[in-house]
Design a protein around this motif. Structure first.
Motif, PDB file in Angstrom:
ATOM      1  N   ILE A  93      -3.876  -0.628  -3.336  1.00 16.74           N
ATOM      2  CA  ILE A  93      -3.499  -1.596  -2.295  1.00 16.74           C
ATOM      3  C   ILE A  93      -2.528  -0.955  -1.308  1.00 16.74           C
ATOM      4  CG2 ILE A  93      -2.143  -3.693  -1.869  1.00 16.74           C
ATOM      5  CD1 ILE A  93      -3.391  -4.883  -4.379  1.00 16.74           C
ATOM      6  N   MET A  94      -1.554  -0.214  -1.839  1.00 15.26           N
ATOM      7  CA  MET A  94      -0.569   0.418  -0.969  1.00 15.26           C
ATOM      8  C   MET A  94      -1.204   1.488  -0.099  1.00 15.26           C
ATOM      9  SD  MET A  94       2.243  -1.132  -1.255  1.00 15.26           S
ATOM     10  CE  MET A  94       3.042   0.011  -0.127  1.00 15.26           C
ATOM     11  N   GLN A  95      -2.130   2.254  -0.644  1.00 16.76           N
ATOM     12  CA  GLN A  95      -2.822   3.265   0.164  1.00 16.76           C
ATOM     13  C   GLN A  95      -3.534   2.623   1.345  1.00 16.76           C
ATOM     14  OE1 GLN A  95      -5.430   5.753  -2.211  1.00 16.76           O
ATOM     15  NE2 GLN A  95      -3.852   7.313  -2.392  1.00 16.76           N
TER      16      GLN A  95
ATOM     17  N   GLU B 237      -5.094  -1.271   9.723  1.00 18.10           N
ATOM     18  CA  GLU B 237      -6.109  -2.303   9.913  1.00 18.10           C
ATOM     19  C   GLU B 237      -7.526  -1.788   9.698  1.00 18.10           C
ATOM     20  OE1 GLU B 237      -6.059  -5.833  12.899  1.00 18.10           O
ATOM     21  OE2 GLU B 237      -7.042  -4.177  13.935  1.00 18.10           O
ATOM     22  N   GLU B 238      -7.815  -0.580  10.167  1.00 22.44           N
ATOM     23  CA  GLU B 238      -9.190  -0.065  10.040  1.00 22.44           C
ATOM     24  C   GLU B 238      -9.597   0.034   8.579  1.00 22.44           C
ATOM     25  OE1 GLU B 238      -6.832   1.280  11.863  1.00 22.44           O
ATOM     26  OE2 GLU B 238      -7.545   0.902  13.907  1.00 22.44           O
ATOM     27  N   GLU B 239      -8.706   0.560   7.733  1.00 23.76           N
ATOM     28  CA  GLU B 239      -9.027   0.705   6.308  1.00 23.76           C
ATOM     29  C   GLU B 239      -9.160  -0.657   5.638  1.00 23.76           C
ATOM     30  OE1 GLU B 239     -10.023   3.279   3.263  1.00 23.76           O
ATOM     31  OE2 GLU B 239      -9.409   3.829   5.295  1.00 23.76           O
ATOM     32  N   ILE B 240      -8.287  -1.591   6.006  1.00 21.63           N
ATOM     33  CA  ILE B 240      -8.337  -2.939   5.426  1.00 21.63           C
ATOM     34  C   ILE B 240      -9.654  -3.618   5.780  1.00 21.63           C
ATOM     35  CG2 ILE B 240      -7.313  -5.241   5.515  1.00 21.63           C
ATOM     36  CD1 ILE B 240      -5.656  -3.313   3.888  1.00 21.63           C
TER      37      ILE B 240
ATOM     38  N   ALA C  86      -9.950 -11.371  12.718  1.00 20.91           N
ATOM     39  CA  ALA C  86      -8.751 -11.352  11.867  1.00 20.91           C
ATOM     40  C   ALA C  86      -7.785 -10.255  12.311  1.00 20.91           C
ATOM     41  CB  ALA C  86      -9.153 -11.136  10.408  1.00 20.91           C
ATOM     42  N   GLN C  87      -6.508 -10.471  12.085  1.00 20.79           N
ATOM     43  CA  GLN C  87      -5.473  -9.513  12.488  1.00 20.79           C
ATOM     44  C   GLN C  87      -4.669  -9.075  11.272  1.00 20.79           C
ATOM     45  OE1 GLN C  87      -2.273 -11.252  14.620  1.00 20.79           O
ATOM     46  NE2 GLN C  87      -1.116  -9.355  14.745  1.00 20.79           N
ATOM     47  N   TYR C  88      -4.625  -7.759  11.038  1.00 18.35           N
ATOM     48  CA  TYR C  88      -3.795  -7.222   9.960  1.00 18.35           C
ATOM     49  C   TYR C  88      -2.519  -6.646  10.568  1.00 18.35           C
ATOM     50  CZ  TYR C  88      -2.067  -4.496   6.076  1.00 18.35           C
ATOM     51  OH  TYR C  88      -1.250  -3.979   5.097  1.00 18.35           O
TER      52      TYR C  88
ATOM     53  N   LEU D  26      -1.327  -8.733   3.596  1.00 22.01           N
ATOM     54  CA  LEU D  26      -2.701  -9.074   3.245  1.00 22.01           C
ATOM     55  C   LEU D  26      -2.936 -10.575   3.318  1.00 22.01           C
ATOM     56  CD1 LEU D  26      -3.362  -6.641   0.263  1.00 22.01           C
ATOM     57  CD2 LEU D  26      -4.437  -6.572   2.520  1.00 22.01           C
ATOM     58  N   LYS D  27      -1.966 -11.354   2.845  1.00 17.97           N
ATOM     59  CA  LYS D  27      -2.109 -12.808   2.920  1.00 17.97           C
ATOM     60  C   LYS D  27      -2.104 -13.267   4.380  1.00 17.97           C
ATOM     61  CE  LYS D  27      -2.575 -15.199   0.163  1.00 17.97           C
ATOM     62  NZ  LYS D  27      -3.811 -15.805  -0.355  1.00 17.97           N
ATOM     63  N   TYR D  28      -1.255 -12.647   5.200  1.00 17.95           N
ATOM     64  CA  TYR D  28      -1.245 -12.947   6.629  1.00 17.95           C
ATOM     65  C   TYR D  28      -2.615 -12.634   7.238  1.00 17.95           C
ATOM     66  CZ  TYR D  28       0.351 -12.787  11.525  1.00 17.95           C
ATOM     67  OH  TYR D  28       0.506 -13.004  12.869  1.00 17.95           O
ATOM     68  N   TYR D  29      -3.193 -11.519   6.839  1.00 19.78           N
ATOM     69  CA  TYR D  29      -4.510 -11.112   7.316  1.00 19.78           C
ATOM     70  C   TYR D  29      -5.572 -12.162   6.978  1.00 19.78           C
ATOM     71  CZ  TYR D  29      -8.870  -8.332   7.070  1.00 19.78           C
ATOM     72  OH  TYR D  29     -10.159  -7.865   7.183  1.00 19.78           O
ATOM     73  N   GLN D  30      -5.552 -12.658   5.756  1.00 21.78           N
ATOM     74  CA  GLN D  30      -6.514 -13.671   5.344  1.00 21.78           C
ATOM     75  C   GLN D  30      -6.311 -14.980   6.104  1.00 21.78           C
ATOM     76  OE1 GLN D  30      -5.659 -13.723   1.168  1.00 21.78           O
ATOM     77  NE2 GLN D  30      -6.767 -11.818   0.747  1.00 21.78           N
ATOM     78  N   LEU D  31      -5.039 -15.372   6.262  1.00 23.67           N
ATOM     79  CA  LEU D  31      -4.745 -16.596   7.010  1.00 23.67           C
ATOM     80  C   LEU D  31      -5.132 -16.453   8.477  1.00 23.67           C
ATOM     81  CD1 LEU D  31      -1.257 -17.364   5.454  1.00 23.67           C
ATOM     82  CD2 LEU D  31      -3.285 -18.809   5.220  1.00 23.67           C
ATOM     83  N   SER D  32      -4.896 -15.268   9.042  1.00 25.72           N
ATOM     84  CA  SER D  32      -5.219 -15.061  10.453  1.00 25.72           C
ATOM     85  C   SER D  32      -6.719 -15.157  10.687  1.00 25.72           C
ATOM     86  CB  SER D  32      -4.692 -13.695  10.921  1.00 25.72           C
ATOM     87  OG  SER D  32      -5.521 -12.638  10.471  1.00 25.72           O
ATOM     88  N   ALA D  33      -7.516 -14.759   9.704  1.00 25.76           N
ATOM     89  CA  ALA D  33      -8.970 -14.872   9.849  1.00 25.76           C
ATOM     90  C   ALA D  33      -9.372 -16.332  10.021  1.00 25.76           C
ATOM     91  CB  ALA D  33      -9.662 -14.263   8.634  1.00 25.76           C
ATOM     92  N   ASP D  34      -8.798 -17.206   9.204  1.00 27.31           N
ATOM     93  CA  ASP D  34      -9.084 -18.642   9.335  1.00 27.31           C
ATOM     94  C   ASP D  34      -8.512 -19.195  10.640  1.00 27.31           C
ATOM     95  OD1 ASP D  34     -10.395 -18.712   6.899  1.00 27.31           O
ATOM     96  OD2 ASP D  34      -8.579 -19.204   5.787  1.00 27.31           O
ATOM     97  N   TYR D  35      -7.317 -18.732  10.988  1.00 24.38           N
ATOM     98  CA  TYR D  35      -6.649 -19.225  12.196  1.00 24.38           C
ATOM     99  C   TYR D  35      -7.458 -18.895  13.450  1.00 24.38           C
ATOM    100  CZ  TYR D  35      -3.041 -19.551  15.839  1.00 24.38           C
ATOM    101  OH  TYR D  35      -2.336 -19.848  16.961  1.00 24.38           O
ATOM    102  N   PHE D  36      -7.823 -17.643  13.610  1.00 21.81           N
ATOM    103  CA  PHE D  36      -8.560 -17.250  14.803  1.00 21.81           C
ATOM    104  C   PHE D  36     -10.006 -17.750  14.770  1.00 21.81           C
ATOM    105  CE2 PHE D  36      -5.170 -13.956  14.849  1.00 21.81           C
ATOM    106  CZ  PHE D  36      -4.613 -14.314  16.065  1.00 21.81           C
TER     107      PHE D  36
END
Length: 465
Positions: free
Chosen positions: A19-21, A27-30, A65-67, A249-259
């Motif tokens: 996860i840390m890597q 963002e690209e790797e995520i 989504a935004q990471y 990561l949680k922000y990333y998941q929430l942002s996907a729903d938000y946007f």
């Protein structure tokens, strides 16, 4: 058991390190990990069953989504602080002076090694140093990250625990031409057999003896030092920035729903009723005007957006959690003595202070191992660092204002961390600060939502939708 077997602690910690890597990669790797970090919704799964064979709905979902790059920003700030520290090095013998300028197997000096170790500890909470000698009999230190140290054992010798086995994974060149980048995985095994060190290199089914010898002398100990964030024991410890990475990561998941929700509010679904199988719809104009029968009705189906604001509030909560996690790692409290601060931090969490101390102690131990190998007095060789990040006091009022500003997007999180660590506001122009803010998050105003939807009944033959 095979040489590729992994220590139980390694198996348990490996998901955290991976996860840390990915978090550090950005963002690209995520996003390339797709459903590993952003699962498909039930509607997307059903749509793919019904005909969305290429997964276009999910592709749009993951693209919007935004990471946030909180982990990268925190690492850059912390390494910037550490790079200003000047190690105190004591090396007397000419046989060891090569370490001052050429300490690592890839040609870096001791300070560069120190900074790289701090980076590994901040990222994974663990690394290791191997003491070895080159073909000319000169000692050097090889740095291994957490994922490369796959197995180890300790043996009780005379009432004390000593390393009796360490298995290290390495990537060796396996290209058929000079331009290739193919590699193969090999295992370097260090073991104590009858009190003498042996080193073997395992490549598939073949084994090669790599036991180092200096002047005909073989070591009676394992020249490998584990380095952690709180102590340098072989046990796997905590990962300092894992809380921040998980918040991102949680922000990333929430942002996907938000946007995704914002996207739906901007593209409402049109509907028409009152048509039969024989009715043709005429379309004119660019965006366009529909020619409908007299008795038909049309309108838009729009989402009310009741949950969008709550999603945005939770995204802000995750950002706050990340800031708090970063502040705990930096943890600048100039009012405490070094011993009191170390005791408190050891009890609570890994901090930049304890990380610097552990890295310095590991390097010093490695240098002493090299001295013992060369039959020199280890007491004549030291490596120490004073983790004094700031002599300036931090104003709690300014710190609180910067914290609130980082949450609301009025200043960058990097400015908050830099002030907390140094007691000084960074010398940046307003434009430069706003560029940092924009790079950390996308500030998009909440749209005006139609809470009741649209239902436009038509009594004439022509209307514009």
């Amino acid at each position: 058991m095979a040489v590729t077997d992994q220590h139980p602690q390694y198996i348990a910690a490996k998901p955290r390190w991976q996860i840390m890597q990915d978090a550090v990669a950005g963002e690209e790797e995520i996003k390339q990990a797709t459903t590993k970090y952003l699962p498909k919704t039930a509607g997307m799964i059903e749509a793919e069953k019904q005909g969305d064979s290429t997964g276009q709905i999910y592709k749009g979902y993951i693209t919007r989504a935004q990471y946030p790059l909180w982990v990268q920003d925190a690492l850059r700030t912390m390494i910037g602080l550490v790079s200003k520290l000047n190690p105190e090095i004591k090396i007397e013998s000419n046989l060891m002076k090569c370490l001052l300028e050429n300490a690592t197997n890839d040609g870096f000096d001791l300070k560069q090694l120190f900074i790289r170790m701090v980076l590994e500890l901040l990222t994974n909470g663990r690394c290791g140093l191997l003491v070895d000698v080159d073909g000319q009999g000169k000692p050097y230190l090889a740095l291994y990250d957490a994922l490369s140290i796959i197995n180890w054992k300790e043996t009780n010798v005379g009432g004390r625990k000593d390393l009796s086995l360490v298995v290290l994974e390495e990537q060796h060149d396996n290209s058929e031409d000079k331009f290739g980048h193919n590699t193969k995985t090999v295992q370097r095994v260090l073991s104590l057999d009858d009190g003498h060190l042996s080193v073997e290199l395992y490549t598939g089914n073949s084994t090669e003896d790599k036991t180092p010898s200096l002047g005909g002398k073989h070591l009676e100990f394992t020249p490998f030092i584990f380095c952690g964030t709180i102590d340098n024991s072989p046990n796997v410890g905590t990962v300092p920035l894992l809380t921040m990475a998980k918040a991102a990561l949680k922000y990333y998941q929430l942002s996907a729903d938000y946007f995704q929700s914002l996207h739906h509010t901007a593209h409402p679904q049109p509907w028409i009723s009152g048509l039969d199988d024989t009715t043709d719809i005429s379309v004119t104009g660019v965006m366009a005007a529909w020619l409908l029968p007299r008795e038909s009705q049309c309108g838009y189906l729009e989402i009310e957006g009741n949950g969008i604001e709550k999603t945005k509030l939770e995204m802000d909560a995750q950002k706050s959690s990340a800031l708090e996690a970063g502040s705990k790692v930096i943890d600048n409290n100039a009012q405490e003595s070094g011993e009191a601060r170390r005791a408190r931090q050891d009890d609570q969490h890994a901090s930049l202070y304890s990380i610097v101390m552990c890295a310095a102690e590991a390097i010093e131990q490695a240098i002493k191992y090299a001295a013992l190998w060369l039959k020199l007095n280890p007491d004549s060789y030291t490596f120490s660092v004073k983790p004094e990040f700031s002599s300036d006091s931090v104003d709690p009022t300014i710190l609180k204002q910067l914290y609130d500003g980082a949450i609301s997007g009025k200043n960058s999180t990097q400015t908050y961390w830099e002030y907390m660590a140094t007691g000084k506001l960074p010398e940046r122009t307003y434009e430069e600060e706003m560029e940092l803010v924009e790079s950390e998050q996308v500030n998009q105003p909440m749209p005006a939502y139609n809470m009741s939807g649209a239902n436009n009944e038509r009594n004439d033959t022509t209307g514009t939708v």
